[in-house]
Design a protein around this motif. Structure first.
Motif, PDB file in Angstrom:
ATOM      1  N   LYS A  40       0.816  -1.220   0.000  1.00 44.72           N
ATOM      2  CA  LYS A  40       0.000   0.000   0.000  1.00 44.72           C
ATOM      3  C   LYS A  40       0.843   1.261   0.000  1.00 44.72           C
ATOM      4  N   ALA A  41       2.110   1.154   0.446  1.00 46.81           N
ATOM      5  CA  ALA A  41       2.964   2.342   0.524  1.00 46.81           C
ATOM      6  C   ALA A  41       3.533   2.739  -0.833  1.00 46.81           C
ATOM      7  N   LYS A  89      19.146  15.768  -5.647  1.00 45.19           N
ATOM      8  CA  LYS A  89      18.924  15.678  -7.090  1.00 45.19           C
ATOM      9  C   LYS A  89      17.612  14.949  -7.353  1.00 45.19           C
ATOM     10  N   GLU A  90      17.138  15.074  -8.584  1.00 44.15           N
ATOM     11  CA  GLU A  90      15.833  14.510  -8.922  1.00 44.15           C
ATOM     12  C   GLU A  90      15.794  13.015  -8.643  1.00 44.15           C
ATOM     13  N   ALA A  91      14.607  12.557  -8.186  1.00 42.97           N
ATOM     14  CA  ALA A  91      14.443  11.150  -7.816  1.00 42.97           C
ATOM     15  C   ALA A  91      13.289  10.546  -8.586  1.00 42.97           C
ATOM     16  N   ASN A  92      13.152   9.236  -8.454  1.00 46.80           N
ATOM     17  CA  ASN A  92      12.033   8.515  -9.073  1.00 46.80           C
ATOM     18  C   ASN A  92      11.632   7.394  -8.120  1.00 46.80           C
ATOM     19  N   ASP A  93      10.933   7.791  -7.058  1.00 47.09           N
ATOM     20  CA  ASP A  93      10.537   6.824  -6.029  1.00 47.09           C
ATOM     21  C   ASP A  93       9.052   6.517  -6.168  1.00 47.09           C
ATOM     22  N   ASP A  94       8.702   5.238  -6.081  1.00 55.48           N
ATOM     23  CA  ASP A  94       7.327   4.795  -6.324  1.00 55.48           C
ATOM     24  C   ASP A  94       6.344   5.283  -5.255  1.00 55.48           C
ATOM     25  N   SER A  95       6.844   5.754  -4.128  1.00 49.94           N
ATOM     26  CA  SER A  95       5.947   6.245  -3.077  1.00 49.94           C
ATOM     27  C   SER A  95       5.672   7.737  -3.202  1.00 49.94           C
ATOM     28  N   LEU A  96       6.455   8.450  -4.031  1.00 47.25           N
ATOM     29  CA  LEU A  96       6.405   9.912  -4.068  1.00 47.25           C
ATOM     30  C   LEU A  96       5.854  10.426  -5.392  1.00 47.25           C
ATOM     31  N   GLY A 129      10.160  14.110  -0.321  1.00 42.05           N
ATOM     32  CA  GLY A 129       9.182  14.517  -1.312  1.00 42.05           C
ATOM     33  C   GLY A 129       7.759  14.409  -0.821  1.00 42.05           C
ATOM     34  N   GLU A 130       6.837  14.710  -1.749  1.00 44.68           N
ATOM     35  CA  GLU A 130       5.413  14.629  -1.456  1.00 44.68           C
ATOM     36  C   GLU A 130       4.919  13.215  -1.723  1.00 44.68           C
ATOM     37  N   VAL A 131       4.149  12.669  -0.798  1.00 45.69           N
ATOM     38  CA  VAL A 131       3.606  11.323  -0.964  1.00 45.69           C
ATOM     39  C   VAL A 131       2.671  11.286  -2.162  1.00 45.69           C
ATOM     40  N   HIS A 132       2.790  10.243  -2.963  1.00 50.13           N
ATOM     41  CA  HIS A 132       2.023  10.098  -4.200  1.00 50.13           C
ATOM     42  C   HIS A 132       0.518  10.091  -3.900  1.00 50.13           C
ATOM     43  N   PRO A 133      -0.307  10.788  -4.729  1.00 51.67           N
ATOM     44  CA  PRO A 133      -1.759  10.805  -4.484  1.00 51.67           C
ATOM     45  C   PRO A 133      -2.387   9.416  -4.412  1.00 51.67           C
ATOM     46  N   LYS A 134      -1.893   8.461  -5.188  1.00 51.22           N
ATOM     47  CA  LYS A 134      -2.437   7.103  -5.139  1.00 51.22           C
ATOM     48  C   LYS A 134      -2.179   6.451  -3.780  1.00 51.22           C
ATOM     49  N   VAL A 135      -1.016   6.737  -3.207  1.00 50.50           N
ATOM     50  CA  VAL A 135      -0.696   6.195  -1.886  1.00 50.50           C
ATOM     51  C   VAL A 135      -1.606   6.824  -0.835  1.00 50.50           C
ATOM     52  N   ARG A 136      -1.812   8.155  -0.951  1.00 46.78           N
ATOM     53  CA  ARG A 136      -2.708   8.828  -0.004  1.00 46.78           C
ATOM     54  C   ARG A 136      -4.123   8.263  -0.093  1.00 46.78           C
ATOM     55  N   THR A 137      -4.567   7.971  -1.308  1.00 42.69           N
ATOM     56  CA  THR A 137      -5.901   7.399  -1.496  1.00 42.69           C
ATOM     57  C   THR A 137      -5.996   6.019  -0.860  1.00 42.69           C
ATOM     58  N   ALA A 138      -4.933   5.222  -1.002  1.00 43.59           N
ATOM     59  CA  ALA A 138      -4.928   3.872  -0.416  1.00 43.59           C
ATOM     60  C   ALA A 138      -5.056   3.927   1.099  1.00 43.59           C
ATOM     61  N   ILE A 171      -6.157   9.285   3.112  1.00 44.58           N
ATOM     62  CA  ILE A 171      -5.639  10.556   3.633  1.00 44.58           C
ATOM     63  C   ILE A 171      -5.980  11.642   2.615  1.00 44.58           C
ATOM     64  N   ALA A 172      -6.677  12.684   3.048  1.00 47.17           N
ATOM     65  CA  ALA A 172      -7.190  13.693   2.121  1.00 47.17           C
ATOM     66  C   ALA A 172      -6.130  14.714   1.715  1.00 47.17           C
ATOM     67  N   GLY A 173      -5.416  15.289   2.678  1.00 47.86           N
ATOM     68  CA  GLY A 173      -4.487  16.368   2.363  1.00 47.86           C
ATOM     69  C   GLY A 173      -3.117  15.874   1.912  1.00 47.86           C
ATOM     70  N   LYS A 174      -2.257  16.827   1.538  1.00 44.49           N
ATOM     71  CA  LYS A 174      -0.907  16.481   1.098  1.00 44.49           C
ATOM     72  C   LYS A 174      -0.053  16.042   2.277  1.00 44.49           C
ATOM     73  N   VAL A 175       0.775  15.037   2.039  1.00 40.05           N
ATOM     74  CA  VAL A 175       1.682  14.496   3.055  1.00 40.05           C
ATOM     75  C   VAL A 175       3.091  14.526   2.477  1.00 40.05           C
ATOM     76  N   TYR A 176       4.053  14.941   3.298  1.00 39.99           N
ATOM     77  CA  TYR A 176       5.448  14.976   2.863  1.00 39.99           C
ATOM     78  C   TYR A 176       6.260  13.990   3.689  1.00 39.99           C
ATOM     79  N   MET A 177       7.169  13.321   3.010  1.00 43.30           N
ATOM     80  CA  MET A 177       7.911  12.238   3.636  1.00 43.30           C
ATOM     81  C   MET A 177       9.408  12.426   3.435  1.00 43.30           C
TER      82      MET A 177
END
Length: 787
Positions: free
Chosen positions: A525-526, A639-646, A665-674, A677-683
C-alpha cells in the motif's frame, strides 16, 4: 497463580501475616501480593430462599422471596437453580458487584423488571468475582449462618503470585509450600498417597501405546470402577473457587484440584466409551478434524499430539478432550490420565488452535515427567474418597525414554566468584535441602540433585541463584568494586540514533514504534504501483496473516498511524520512526539496516491571525532534512528522484559524498488514497546505517573573526534548467565568500521565455583584515565572470 492461604497451611506451618508472607516471597524472587477474597462484598449477606413464584409478565423470570434474617425481600431472578430452602448470597441495593453481561464492576441499583420491583439480587459466582460462571446462582452450604455477611463465611486470604516462565513448580500449592518452608525454616507436609487397590490388575482392562515418544515422554493411567458422579463437597468447591475455577462435578473437580495441588494436569475419560480398551498416543495427521468439548471442530496438523483409542480421537494431548469420551452423570468407570508432553508441542497446539488453558499453561513451561505418578495416585485416592468405587490393582506407566536424575557439581569457588561472598557448608546444605534438593559434600564443593518438581535447575549457576535468593539478596554484603574497570567501547550507531531522535523531537516531531511484523498487502500500500519491489522474509510460524512477514519499509506503518490519527485530530502532525527494516538475502539471515522515516501533514487552513500555520511543502521537508544533517556536521546535496511512493516532480534523492542516503518529497496521491488521507503528506527517509561513516567526525572550532563583513546582492538571469546548486557551487569556491543565501526566484513577464531570475545575498569576510570595497568588487567581478 492464586494460592489460598488456608489451603497452603495444610502443607506448611505459617507464622507470618499474609502481607509479611507475600513480602518474603517477593524478596526471594517470587513476586506476590496478599489479597482478601471477599473484600468487596460489602452489602452482600447470607439469605435463604423462602418461596419461588412465576413472574406475572415474563415466562423466563421468577419471583424469589428471600429471608435475610431480618425480613423478607422479593427479587426478580432468571436463574434456573432457584430452590426453596437453599442458602444463597443476597446483595442489597448499593452493593458493589460485577455485571454479569459486561464483566465490569457496577453498583446495584433499585430496578423494576417487567412491572415488578426487585429489591436486591441473588448472586451468581461471576457477580461475586469468584469465577466466570453466570449460568445460575451460587448455592451455599446448609450450615451457612443466615443474615451474616457473606465475607465472614466465604472469604479467604489469597496469595496472588506472578509466576515467571521458568518456574512451573510455583503453579502448584505444594510448590509454593516448598518455597515458603525454605524461607521460613519450616517443614513441608506431603499428603499420604496410599489407597486400597481392590480391583483386578489394570493390565487386564486397558493398554497404552506411545507412537511418538519425542512428543510424549511418559504416559500413566489408573482405573476406578463403580464411581458415582455427583457434586463435590463444600471444602473442595471453596478451594477451587478461591483459585478462580468453577466447580463442575466430583470427578472433574478432583482432576482440577490435584492440578493446582501438584502442578500436574490430569484428564479423566469415561472408560466405557473407550471401545477398544486401548490408548494410543500419536501425532495427528495433517488436516485431521476433531470435535472438542466445546462442540467446535478443530483442524489439526502433524505437529499436534492426539490421544486416541486406536479408532477415534478422544483428546488433543495437554489441551482439551472430546465429547465422545467425556464424563457425564451416567459415568461409572473412570480411566485417569497423568502424562508428560513436550512443552514446545503443547505451546504450538494451544497457540494455533487458540485453546489456552490451565493445563496447557503448565505443560508449556516444561514440567518434569516425575510429577505424573504422585499426581495420579493423589487423584485416584481423592476419587475413591469422594465418588466411591474400586481402584484397579496397579497403574500403567509407559516411559520409553526414561530420564535419569542428573547431579550437578556446585563449586565453592564459583559461589564466591558469582556472588562475591562465601557461605559455610552448613548454609549451603541447609538452604538447598530445605528446597528439596539432595546434597552431598565432595572435593571442592557439593554434588546436588534437583527434586522431581523442579524443572528449572540445569546448570551450576541455577544452584547459586537458589542460594542467593533464599539466604536473601539483602544479606549479601555491599562491597566496593575491585580490579580494573573494563574499557567501554562507544556504540557510535546508538549515539547517532539518539542524536537524531533528540534533534527531530526538538523540531516538533513525535516518535513512533510500529510492529516489525506485517503483511504483504500492508507493505504494498505504501507504493503507487501497489506492488512490492523487494520480497519480504516470511515467518514459519506467524501469529496471524496480518503479521506474517518482516517489514521491508517503515513507510506503511507510519502512513497507517497517520491515517488513524487523522480520525481524531486535524493537524499539524509530524511523526517519525527510527528502526530496523529487514532485507532478504539468499542463503543468509536478512540485512537489517537502521532506517529513519518521517511524515509531515498540515492541511490548508483558514488564515486567522495569530493561529495560522502555513501548510507544509516540499521545501519544509527539505529544510528538516538539511537541518538534521547540519546538526550532524553532514552536508547533503539533492537531485531529482524517481521513487514509487512519491509524486513525480516533487521528490529528490539525498546525496552525501556521492552516495544516495535517502529520499524526500510529497507522498504520491495514489498512496494517499490507499490510506484514505485527504491532504498532502510529505515524507523523508534516510538510511542511518549508511549515514554513520559521514557523521563520525568531531566538531572543529575556530575563533569568531573580529573583522566586519561586507554584503552584496546580485540577481542572475539564467536558463531555466540551471539549478541553484550549480550556482552556489561556483560561488563557494571563492575564499572570501563566507555565506551565500538565495532570497528570490522569479520567472514571468519581466524575463524572457526559458529564463529565470535568481537573487542571492553574498557575505564577504576575511579572518585577517578588514575588506575594502575594491577587494570585494574585484572578487565579485571574478564570480560573475565565472558564472
Amino acid at each position: 497463580m492464586k494460592v489460598p492461604v488456608k489451603w497452603l497451611k495444610d502443607y506448611v506451618d505459617i507464622d507470618l501475616s499474609p502481607r509479611e508472607l507475600a513480602h518474603v516471597l517477593t524478596m526471594s524472587g517470587t513476586e506476590s501480593e496478599a489479597r482478601c477474597l471477599g473484600e468487596s462484598w460489602e452489602g452482600v449477606i447470607i439469605g435463604q430462599i423462602a418461596a419461588v413464584e412465576p413472574h406475572p409478565n415474563a415466562d423466563r423470570l421468577r419471583l424469589a422471596t428471600v429471608n435475610t434474617g431480618s425480613g423478607m425481600q422479593t427479587v426478580v431472578c432468571g436463574a434456573p437453580n432457584l430452590t426453596i430452602g437453599d442458602k444463597i448470597a443476597f446483595a442489597s441495593v448499593g452493593a458493589n458487584l460485577i455485571d454479569g453481561h459486561s464483566g465490569e464492576k457496577s453498583i446495584l441499583k433499585p430496578a423494576k423488571i417487567r412491572g415488578v420491583e426487585s429489591c436486591g439480587m441473588v448472586c451468581s459466582e461471576m457477580e461475586l468475582g469468584l469465577s466466570k460462571n453466570h449460568e445460575g446462582i451460587l448455592v451455599l452450604a446448609a450450615d451457612a449462618p443466615l443474615g451474616r455477611p457473606l465475607a465472614e463465611f466465604l472469604s479467604d486470604i489469597v496469595l496472588d503470585i506472578d509466576v515467571t516462565p521458568n518456574r512451573p513448580d510455583l503453579l502448584s500449592v505444594i510448590g509454593v509450600a516448598h518455597e515458603v518452608a525454605a524461607i521460613t525454616g519450616k517443614k513441608v507436609r506431603i499428603p499420604d498417597l496410599a489407597y486400597e487397590e481392590a480391583g483386578e490388575a489394570i493390565e487386564k482392562h486397558v493398554s497404552i501405546a506411545i507412537e511418538d515418544a519425542d512428543l510424549c515422554p511418559r504416559y500413566c493411567a489408573s482405573l476406578i470402577t463403580g464411581v458415582k458422579i455427583g457434586e463435590s463437597p463444600e471444602w473442595l468447591k471453596k478451594r477451587l473457587a478461591a483459585c478462580g475455577l468453577r466447580p463442575i462435578s466430583n470427578i472433574v473437580d478432583v482432576t482440577n484440584y490435584v492440578m493446582f495441588e501438584y502442578g500436574q494436569p490430569l484428564h479423566s475419560f469415561d472408560y466405557d466409551k473407550i471401545k477398544t480398551k486401548k490408548i494410543v498416543v500419536r501425532r495427528a495427521a495433517n488436516g485431521e478434524v476433531m470435535q472438542t468439548l466445546d462442540d467446535v471442530e478443530r483442524k489439526l496438523g502433524n505437529n499436534m499430539l492426539m490421544i486416541t483409542d486406536g479408532e477415534k480421537s478422544v483428546a488433543i494431548a495437554g489441551v482439551m478432550g472430546s465429547a465422545n469420551s467425556d464424563i457425564t452423570e451416567n459415568t461409572t468407570s473412570i480411566l485417569l490420565e497423568s502424562a508428560n508432553f513436550k512443552a514446545a508441542s503443547i505451546h504450538y497446539t494451544s497457540h494455533n488452535l487458540k485453546l489456552a488453558s490451565e493445563a496447557s499453561m503448565r505443560f508449556e513451561r516444561g514440567i518434569r515427567p516425575d510429577l505424573t505418578i504422585p499426581a495420579l495416585k493423589r487423584a485416584t485416592q481423592l476419587i475413591l474418597q469422594l465418588a466411591g468405587g474400586s481402584a484397579a490393582k496397579g497403574i500403567i506407566d509407559v516411559y520409553p525414554q526414561k530420564q535419569e536424575c542428573r547431579s550437578l557439581k556446585l563449586r565453592r569457588s564459583e559461589i564466591k566468584r558469582i556472588l562475591g561472598v562465601e557461605f559455610s557448608d552448613e548454609q549451603v546444605v541447609g538452604t538447598l535441602t530445605a528446597l528439596g534438593f539432595e546434597v552431598a559434600i565432595c572435593d571442592g564443593g557439593f554434588m546436588v540433585e534437583a527434586p522431581y518438581w523442579r524443572s528449572d535447575i540445569n546448570i551450576e549457576v541455577d544452584l547459586i541463584e537458589e542460594l542467593a535468593r533464599i539466604i536473601g539478596y539483602e544479606n549479601i554484603p555491599t562491597t566496593l568494586l575491585s580490579g580494573a574497570i573494563v574499557h567501554q567501547e562507544p556504540n557510535r550507531l546508538m549515539d547517532l540514533k539518539n542524536q537524531v531522535r533528540q534533534t527531530l523531537v526538538g523540531f516538533g516531531f513525535d516518535e513512533l514504534i510500529t510492529y516489525s511484523l506485517t503483511s504483504k498487502e500492508a507493505l504494498a500500500k505504501a507504493y503507487a504501483s501497489n506492488t512490492l519491489h523487494k520480497e519480504p522474509v516470511k515467518l514459519d510460524n506467524a501469529m496471524s496473516v496480518e503479521q506474517e512477514y518482516l517489514r521491508t519499509n517503515l513507510r506503511s506503518g507510519l502512513l497507517s498511524v497517520l491515517e488513524s490519527n487523522l480520525r481524531h485530530e486535524e493537524g499539524p502532525i509530524r511523526i517519525f520512526e527510527l528502526n530496523r527494516i529487514y532485507i532478504r538475502r539468499e542463503n543468509d539471515l536478512p540485512e537489517e539496516p537502521e532506517i529513519l522515516c518521517g511524515l509531515m501533514y498540515n492541511p490548508e487552513q483558514e488564515k486567522v491571525w495569530p493561529l495560522h500555520t502555513p501548510p507544509f511543502d516540499f521545501f519544509t521537508v527539505k529544510g528538516v532534512v538539511e537541518s538534521l544533517l547540519s546538526s550532524l556536521n553532514v552536508k547533503a546535496d539533492f537531485k531529482e528522484a524517481n521513487d514509487d511512493s512519491l509524486r513525480p516532480g516533487y521528490e529528490a534523492e539525498v546525496i552525501v559524498n556521492g552516495n544516495k542516503l535517502g529520499i524526500i518529497g510529497e507522498v504520491h496521491p495514489k498512496v494517499r488514497t490507499a490510506f484514505d488521507i485527504a491532504g498532502k503528506v510529505y515524507m523523508f527517509e534516510l538510511n542511518v546505517s549508511s549515514l554513520l561513516p559521514f557523521a563520525m567526525h568531531r566538531d572543529n572550532y575556530k575563533a569568531i573573526t573580529r573583522f566586519p563583513a561586507v554584503i552584496r546582492d546580485i540577481a542572475l538571469v539564467l536558463d531555466s534548467n540551471v539549478t541553484h546548486k550549480q550556482v552556489t557551487d561556483i560561488i563557494n569556491k571563492f575564499s572570501l565568500v563566507n555565506e551565500v543565501t538565495l532570497f528570490d526566484v522569479y520567472s514571468g513577464k519581466q524575463v524572457e521565455a526559458g529564463k529565470k531570475s535568481l537573487a542571492y545575498r553574498l557575505i564577504f569576510q576575511s579572518a585577517e583584515h578588514t575588506l575594502t570595497d575594491m577587494e570585494v568588487d574585484k572578487v565579485l567581478e571574478q564570480i560573475l565572470k565565472k558564472l
